[in-house]
Design an enzyme around this catalytic site. Structure first.
Site, mmCIF file in Angstrom:
data_model
loop_
_atom_site.group_PDB
_atom_site.id
_atom_site.type_symbol
_atom_site.label_atom_id
_atom_site.label_comp_id
_atom_site.label_asym_id
_atom_site.label_seq_id
_atom_site.Cartn_x
_atom_site.Cartn_y
_atom_site.Cartn_z
ATOM 1 N N THR A 78 0.673 -1.256 -0.148
ATOM 2 C CA THR A 78 0.021 0.057 -0.043
ATOM 3 C C THR A 78 1.047 1.220 0.176
ATOM 4 O O THR A 78 0.282 2.576 -0.349
ATOM 5 C CB THR A 78 -1.125 -0.069 1.192
ATOM 6 O OG1 THR A 78 -0.337 -0.379 2.160
ATOM 7 C CG2 THR A 78 -2.108 -1.069 0.931
ATOM 8 N N GLY A 79 2.119 1.052 0.121
ATOM 9 C CA GLY A 79 3.003 2.270 0.121
ATOM 10 C C GLY A 79 3.107 3.331 1.295
ATOM 11 O O GLY A 79 2.858 2.894 2.287
ATOM 12 N N SER A 80 3.329 4.504 0.892
ATOM 13 C CA SER A 80 3.400 5.396 1.986
ATOM 14 C C SER A 80 2.844 6.818 1.692
ATOM 15 O O SER A 80 2.387 6.967 0.432
ATOM 16 C CB SER A 80 4.913 5.699 2.424
ATOM 17 O OG SER A 80 5.612 6.053 1.396
ATOM 18 N N GLY B 68 15.895 16.027 3.739
ATOM 19 C CA GLY B 68 16.185 14.460 3.593
ATOM 20 C C GLY B 68 16.325 14.262 2.060
ATOM 21 O O GLY B 68 16.232 15.350 1.231
ATOM 22 N N VAL B 69 16.043 13.265 1.447
ATOM 23 C CA VAL B 69 16.327 12.891 -0.049
ATOM 24 C C VAL B 69 15.112 13.866 -0.696
ATOM 25 O O VAL B 69 15.280 14.728 -1.558
ATOM 26 C CB VAL B 69 15.968 11.790 -0.386
ATOM 27 C CG1 VAL B 69 15.771 11.613 -1.878
ATOM 28 C CG2 VAL B 69 17.085 10.800 0.197
ATOM 29 N N GLY C 38 13.307 16.585 0.408
ATOM 30 C CA GLY C 38 13.488 17.977 0.650
ATOM 31 C C GLY C 38 14.590 18.366 -0.276
ATOM 32 O O GLY C 38 14.526 19.523 -0.698
ATOM 33 N N GLU D 236 16.083 17.196 -3.013
ATOM 34 C CA GLU D 236 15.635 17.277 -4.482
ATOM 35 C C GLU D 236 14.624 18.323 -4.741
ATOM 36 O O GLU D 236 15.037 19.016 -5.915
ATOM 37 C CB GLU D 236 14.739 15.703 -4.723
ATOM 38 C CG GLU D 236 15.901 14.571 -4.845
ATOM 39 C CD GLU D 236 14.979 13.378 -5.220
ATOM 40 O OE1 GLU D 236 15.845 12.377 -5.432
ATOM 41 O OE2 GLU D 236 13.976 13.451 -5.403
ATOM 42 N N ASP E 24 7.193 0.554 0.042
ATOM 43 C CA ASP E 24 7.514 1.541 1.048
ATOM 44 C C ASP E 24 6.778 1.316 2.180
ATOM 45 O O ASP E 24 7.094 1.864 3.337
ATOM 46 C CB ASP E 24 7.024 2.876 0.573
ATOM 47 C CG ASP E 24 7.893 3.300 -0.571
ATOM 48 O OD1 ASP E 24 8.673 2.529 -1.159
ATOM 49 O OD2 ASP E 24 7.845 4.595 -1.064
ATOM 50 N N HIS F 229 34.302 6.378 -26.960
ATOM 51 C CA HIS F 229 34.606 7.804 -26.735
ATOM 52 C C HIS F 229 33.816 8.537 -27.640
ATOM 53 O O HIS F 229 33.967 8.142 -28.934
ATOM 54 C CB HIS F 229 36.285 7.768 -27.125
ATOM 55 C CG HIS F 229 36.631 9.313 -27.014
ATOM 56 N ND1 HIS F 229 37.029 10.001 -25.660
ATOM 57 C CD2 HIS F 229 37.059 10.035 -27.919
ATOM 58 C CE1 HIS F 229 37.292 11.172 -25.909
ATOM 59 N NE2 HIS F 229 37.400 11.331 -27.238
#
Length: 498
Positions: free
Chosen positions: A143-145, A182-183, A185, A187, A309, A440
């Protein structure tokens, strides 16, 4: 209706778990609150939207191109929120159709409605039109977060908002206070700073992104500050007040006050389990309503498993997908598959990616290691694309030369990290990278540059190098005294692919 497996949630972990079970010949149902929400948080409010918005910002501001063509390419002052959202509806719509097609062609029944346990083997699914009961041998919670929303924060979706609401704000503000470094915030903070928004990031930790390599974080902080971001670390928020429609005051425990047009609250997430009636199934949760489970994704109920999550760390779409597949395998085939090292990607500006150990961890474990570094300014492809702000760092064992960790910051970091991940999965050494031929010009060449740098550092130990040279000399009847000292210096030449 009876099923072998009922999956609750259609995010990455739910999708892949349901499909994996169906491919084993099992009868599977999947439940989603609303068919329009198929794809879960990942598709509608999390991973896909934020990354789509990021790409829109990079394109519309000319962030990459201005390094090549100058500031005249940028027109960020004329960008509106609707401009950023144009591509989003198209991407979400296409992804949703792909997911529905995958579920339907694997003969997975889809139920719309809110799911709640009656007991560990029975689930009621209710929507505004009807209610049905499903029975299952096993249930997979996916169900995630959702954002953590403390009651004392005056959320209104316009001036004070969370990560779900930031996508729907009407206009780009002139200033934003990001509460939580955190991640998510970091981003969003850097994204909006690239648009010219004055950003202040407040976080209770003294060091941000503590799970990342410290040099990589320092590099990111330098870039963020160059965009005008102010960091208030080691600070706790006492209150958030709306002084007016376009004015928010954030008061800190240190008595400081920060004033801005908007406040973005991103202090953690919690499991989306509120309406599941987990107690009826005997499933335990923690204080953030995340489902407790073991390494096999088994909960306190033998018939209920949980992935994604909703179980907490690492809460990445990539790992959630694999958790769903592994849970299905564990349920029906009793198999446990090792995934190896997990790569992490942060879609900041510039990107950050990592796999394996950090310098701090290797030092604490007293593992003898050496580093090899490639700076993107050395790469022709980076100069061509205007993304020369970045570096790749390889950590490898001094004796076995086995690759122990890879850390990268810069354009395409989240893409090229998988080269290092693959080598580590096969216990590869830095010698492979030094000897391999890379196209290259490419960003992947950074691995070869970093490998040469690392090998040169090994030879920087004069005693070891002289010892090796003397051994070679004795084998060929050469007087070691006659070997010029400059031989050692030649191993310390600057690193480049050529």
């Amino acid at each position: 209706m009876h099923y072998d497996l009922v999956v609750i949630g259609t995010g990455p972990s739910g999708q892949k778990g349901a499909i994996a079970a169906a491919k084993m010949g099992k009868k599977v149902a999947i439940v989603e609150r609303n068919r329009k929400a198929v794809g879960g948080v990942c598709l509608h409010t999390g991973t896909v939207p934020s990354k789509t918005i990021r790409e829109a910002i990079l394109f519309l501001t000319g962030y990459r191109q201005k390094e090549v063509y100058g500031e005249r390419y940028s027109r960020k002052r004329h960008i509106q929120m609707d401009d950023l959202r144009k591509k989003l509806s198209e991407v979400v719509g296409r992804e949703r159709r792909v997911i529905l097609d995958q579920l339907e062609r694997n003969f997975i029944d889809i139920y719309d409605g809110e799911a709640a346990f009656v007991n560990e083997n029975e689930i009621e699914v209710a929507n505004k039109d009807r209610s049905v009961r499903l029975t299952a041998d096993y249930t997979l919670l996916a169900t995630g977060s959702k954002p953590h929303r403390p009651t004392h924060i005056p959320f209104d979706g316009e001036t004070v908002f969370d990560s779900d609401e930031i996508l729907t704000i009407e206009r780009i503000p002139r200033s934003m206070i990001v509460i939580g470094g955190g991640v998510i915030g970091i981003e969003y903070g850097i994204m909006f700073a690239a648009l010219g928004v004055k950003i202040t990031i407040v976080d209770g930790q003294d060091t941000l992104l503590g799970f990342c390599d410290s040099e990589i974080v320092d590099h990111l902080m330098f870039t963020a500050r160059s965009l005008g971001i102010t960091f208030r670390t080691g600070e706790s928020v006492r209150s958030v007040k709306q002084a007016s429609r376009n004015r928010v005051i954030v008061e800190l425990e240190s008595q400081k006050k920060i004033v801005g047009e908007t406040a973005f609250f991103s202090v953690g997430r919690k499991g989306d389990t509120e309406f599941l009636n987990l107690a009826a199934a005997g499933v335990e949760v923690d204080k953030r309503e995340r489902v407790k489970c073991n390494e096999n994704y088994e909960t306190s109920s033998p018939c209920v498993f949980a992935v994604g999550d909703v179980i907490g760390f690492p809460a990445l779409a990539s790992t959630s997908m694999e958790q769903g597949r592994q849970a299905a395998s564990r349920i029906f085939e009793r198999k446990k598959v090792s995934t190896g090292e997990i790569p992490y990607g942060l879609f900041t500006i510039p990107e950050i990616a990592m796999v394996g150990k950090t310098e701090q961890e290797l030092t604490a474990e007293k593992i003898p290691f050496e580093i090899g570094v490639s700076r993107f300014e050395e790469l022709a492809k980076s100069q061509i694309c205007g993304g020369h702000d970045g570096l790749l760092k390889l950590l490898f064992h001094r004796e076995s030369r086995k690759l122990l960790g890879v850390h990268c910051i810069g354009d395409t970091a989240t893409e090229i990290i998988h080269i290092g991940q693959t080598i580590m999965a096969f216990d590869g050494t830095i010698d492979y990278l030094a000897n391999a031929i890379f196209n290259h010009p490419t960003m992947a060449e950074s691995y070869k540059v970093a490998a040469f740098d690392g090998l040169n550092r090994l030879c920087a130990d004069v005693d070891d190098c002289l010892g090796t040279l003397f051994e070679d000399a004795s084998e060929h009847d050469v007087d070691p005294v006659a070997i010029p000292a400059t031989v050692v210096d030649t191993t310390l030449e600057t690193t480049s692919v050529s």
